[in-house]
Design an enzyme around this catalytic site. Structure first.
Site, PDB file in Angstrom:
ATOM      1  N   ASP A 124      46.531  39.796  47.953  1.00 20.84           N
ATOM      2  CA  ASP A 124      45.771  40.429  49.034  1.00 20.84           C
ATOM      3  C   ASP A 124      45.199  39.432  50.028  1.00 20.84           C
ATOM      4  OD1 ASP A 124      46.230  42.846  47.780  1.00 20.84           O
ATOM      5  OD2 ASP A 124      44.332  42.835  46.691  1.00 20.84           O
ATOM      6  N   HIS A 168      44.999  42.049  29.561  1.00 27.96           N
ATOM      7  CA  HIS A 168      45.240  40.669  29.976  1.00 27.96           C
ATOM      8  C   HIS A 168      44.768  39.653  28.940  1.00 27.96           C
ATOM      9  CE1 HIS A 168      41.346  42.005  31.607  1.00 27.96           C
ATOM     10  NE2 HIS A 168      40.938  40.753  31.492  1.00 27.96           N
ATOM     11  N   ASN A 192      34.738  31.654  26.961  1.00 31.26           N
ATOM     12  CA  ASN A 192      33.390  31.748  27.517  1.00 31.26           C
ATOM     13  C   ASN A 192      33.296  30.948  28.810  1.00 31.26           C
ATOM     14  OD1 ASN A 192      32.417  33.422  25.585  1.00 31.26           O
ATOM     15  ND2 ASN A 192      31.408  31.851  24.381  1.00 31.26           N
ATOM     16  N   ASP A 198      40.207  42.030  38.693  1.00 29.28           N
ATOM     17  CA  ASP A 198      41.245  43.058  38.590  1.00 29.28           C
ATOM     18  C   ASP A 198      42.138  43.012  39.831  1.00 29.28           C
ATOM     19  OD1 ASP A 198      42.810  45.261  38.227  1.00 29.28           O
ATOM     20  OD2 ASP A 198      41.167  46.669  37.882  1.00 29.28           O
ATOM     21  N   HIS A 218      28.760  37.266  42.119  1.00 35.84           N
ATOM     22  CA  HIS A 218      28.162  38.011  40.997  1.00 35.84           C
ATOM     23  C   HIS A 218      28.748  37.551  39.665  1.00 35.84           C
ATOM     24  CE1 HIS A 218      26.652  41.740  38.928  1.00 35.84           C
ATOM     25  NE2 HIS A 218      27.706  41.468  38.153  1.00 35.84           N
ATOM     26  N   GLU A 219      30.081  37.521  39.566  1.00 35.64           N
ATOM     27  CA  GLU A 219      30.716  37.169  38.289  1.00 35.64           C
ATOM     28  C   GLU A 219      30.393  35.740  37.876  1.00 35.64           C
ATOM     29  OE1 GLU A 219      31.904  39.415  36.439  1.00 35.64           O
ATOM     30  OE2 GLU A 219      31.861  40.946  38.004  1.00 35.64           O
TER      31      GLU A 219
END
Length: 477
Positions: A124, A168, A192, A198, A218-219
């Site tokens: 994308d 995945h 970790n 996605d 955020h992640e």
């Protein structure tokens, strides 16, 4: 024409049945959505599935209330239209209550320089756009901490960034376009620290699709050790905010407080003048909290928080803020004594039991339960037991372990009776735990035993001590 009334009746019946069937299907769909949402994000156990269809069931009402409170909705305990609408929104796949993996203690990196690697790319966005957004996302956290980041192009990095679809390899499959956008893991070895996005989503640099910079920032907050925030303005709020464009990706004070509680503020620039100032007096409890000789009277969880009792006070710690609050016990529970001996939470009953001497009390939230205190011998202890040193509730087995000097008893919470064959020697079934216990509790599958200023992290499955830590390591001292 004699058949006309019959035909009309059939038509009326069929036309009337259709909206009813549709309404029933919508309700079934909402119930399925509720069950899936509570299991994924609010730690609803599989044994509770039978109650989901009974919307007035106490445990399910409490779970709905918990979700509504966390997400900033009106707390009704009902599956109302606002709640259903929120459950359909795109969000982060990390749970709001409970966690992907069992990891002990407070997750943070033990070093301040971290490496990252972008393993693959989405179709994308141009590659340089992904590279730039990841760098910007890390810079957002770098600016308010001592952390620094460098990119590597092969091998294992601290933070591995991957685009994937459906299954995945981590047992938490993505679900196609919408709903779960990404997820990340707390600091640590192996998977970790990694962040997964996605690739069925439409990733963009603006607000026309899913803004990659906003989700990445955020992640990566999770990769650094932060949990979700209940503050709707925070970057770490779990729902995707369609109103935030790339120009508005910034940290709230809640985000800054959380990350600095883990790593501290950024170092002062040597070129920056430092104005002299009078030192501020420490907040109540701060010095005692980080005293290397600190010990605790009792410890218990309470609705996802951890309570550390000492004398007539307690520290209240959550995994979302990581900064413990300090309170007098009497400010929450006026009838409870000071100098508590033991405490434990039975999550299935939403109750915490508090022990001192030969009596025990029950609390639910900040409410003291009627009918208490009761004598400890009503639980099945022999007259020779005068007090409890520590207690742990095992959620998986629904058993409570009571520790008294060098022995322990086991209580069946379902049958409400002491199990036969006890007491047993602590040292035999808990090898490595041979000191007199002051406190104990369970967290993420590990038992934590406290003796003086030391705590022992114990794996009940492997039956061995895995770490020996200072008692106040939970306070980020």
């Amino acid at each position: 024409m004699k058949n006309l009334p019959i035909l009309l009746l059939l038509c009326v019946a069929a036309c009337s049945a259709y909206p009813l069937d549709r309404s029933a299907r919508d309700e079934d769909s909402n119930m399925d959505l509720l069950q899936d949402y509570l299991e994924k994000y609010y730690d609803l156990g599989k044994e509770m599935r039978q109650y989901v269809r009974r919307k007035d069931s106490g445990p399910i009402v409490k779970k709905i209330q918990e979700m509504q409170k966390f997400l900033g909705l009106k707390v009704t305990g009902k599956l109302d239209s606002d709640t259903v609408e929120v459950m359909h929104k795109s969000r982060c796949g990390v749970p709001d209550v409970g966690h992907f993996t069992t990891f002990p203690g407070m997750p943070k990196w033990s070093k301040t320089h971290l490496t990252y690697r972008i393993v693959n790319y989405t179709q994308d966005l141009p590659r340089d756009a992904v590279d730039s957004d990841v760098e910007k996302a890390l810079k957002i956290w770098e600016e308010v901490t001592p952390l620094t980041f460098s990119r590597i192009y092969e091998g294992e990095a601290d933070i591995m960034i991957t685009f994937a679809v459906r299954e995945h390899g981590d047992f938490f499959p993505f679900d196609g376009p919408g709903k779960v956008l990404a997820h990340a893991y707390p600091p640590g070895p192996g998977m970790n620290g990694d962040a997964h996005f996605d690739d069925d989503e439409h990733w963009t640099k603006d607000a026309s699709g899913i803004n990659f910079l906003l989700v990445a920032a955020h992640e990566l907050g999770h990769s650094l050790g932060l949990y979700h925030s209940t503050n709707t303005e925070a970057l770490m709020y779990p729902l995707y905010n369609t109103l935030k464009g790339p120009a508005r990706v910034r940290l709230s004070q809640d985000d800054v407080t959380g990350i600095q509680s883990l790593y501290g503020p950024p170092p002062a620039s040597p070129d920056s003048p430092v104005e002299p100032s009078e030192p501020e007096p420490p907040a109540p409890g701060t010095l005692a909290m980080c005293d290397p000789a600190l010990s605790f009277d009792a410890i218990s969880t309470l609705r996802g928080e951890i309570l550390f009792f000492k004398d007539r006070y307690f520290w209240r710690k959550t995994f979302r803020t990581l900064v413990p609050e300090f309170h007098p016990i009497s400010s929450f529970w006026p009838s409870l004594p000071s100098g508590i001996d033991a405490a434990y939470e039975v999550t299935s009953r939403d109750s915490v039991f508090i022990f001192k001497g030969n009596k025990f009390w029950a609390i639910r939230g900040n409410e003291e339960q009627a009918g208490y205190p009761r004598g400890i011998h009503t639980l099945g202890f022999p007259p020779t037991v005068r007090k409890i040193d520590a207690a742990i509730f095992d959620k998986e087995k629904q058993k409570t372990y009571f520790f008294v000097e060098d022995k322990y008893w086991r209580f069946d919470e379902k049958r409400q009776s002491m199990e036969p064959g006890y007491p047993k020697q602590i040292a035999e079934d808990f090898p490595g735990i041979d000191s007199k216990l002051d406190a104990a509790f369970e967290s993420f599958g590990f038992f934590y035993f406290f003796s003086g200023s030391s705590q022992f992290e114990f794996d009940p499955n492997a039956k061995k001590v895995t770490h020996v830590l200072k008692s106040n390591s939970w306070f980020n001292c």
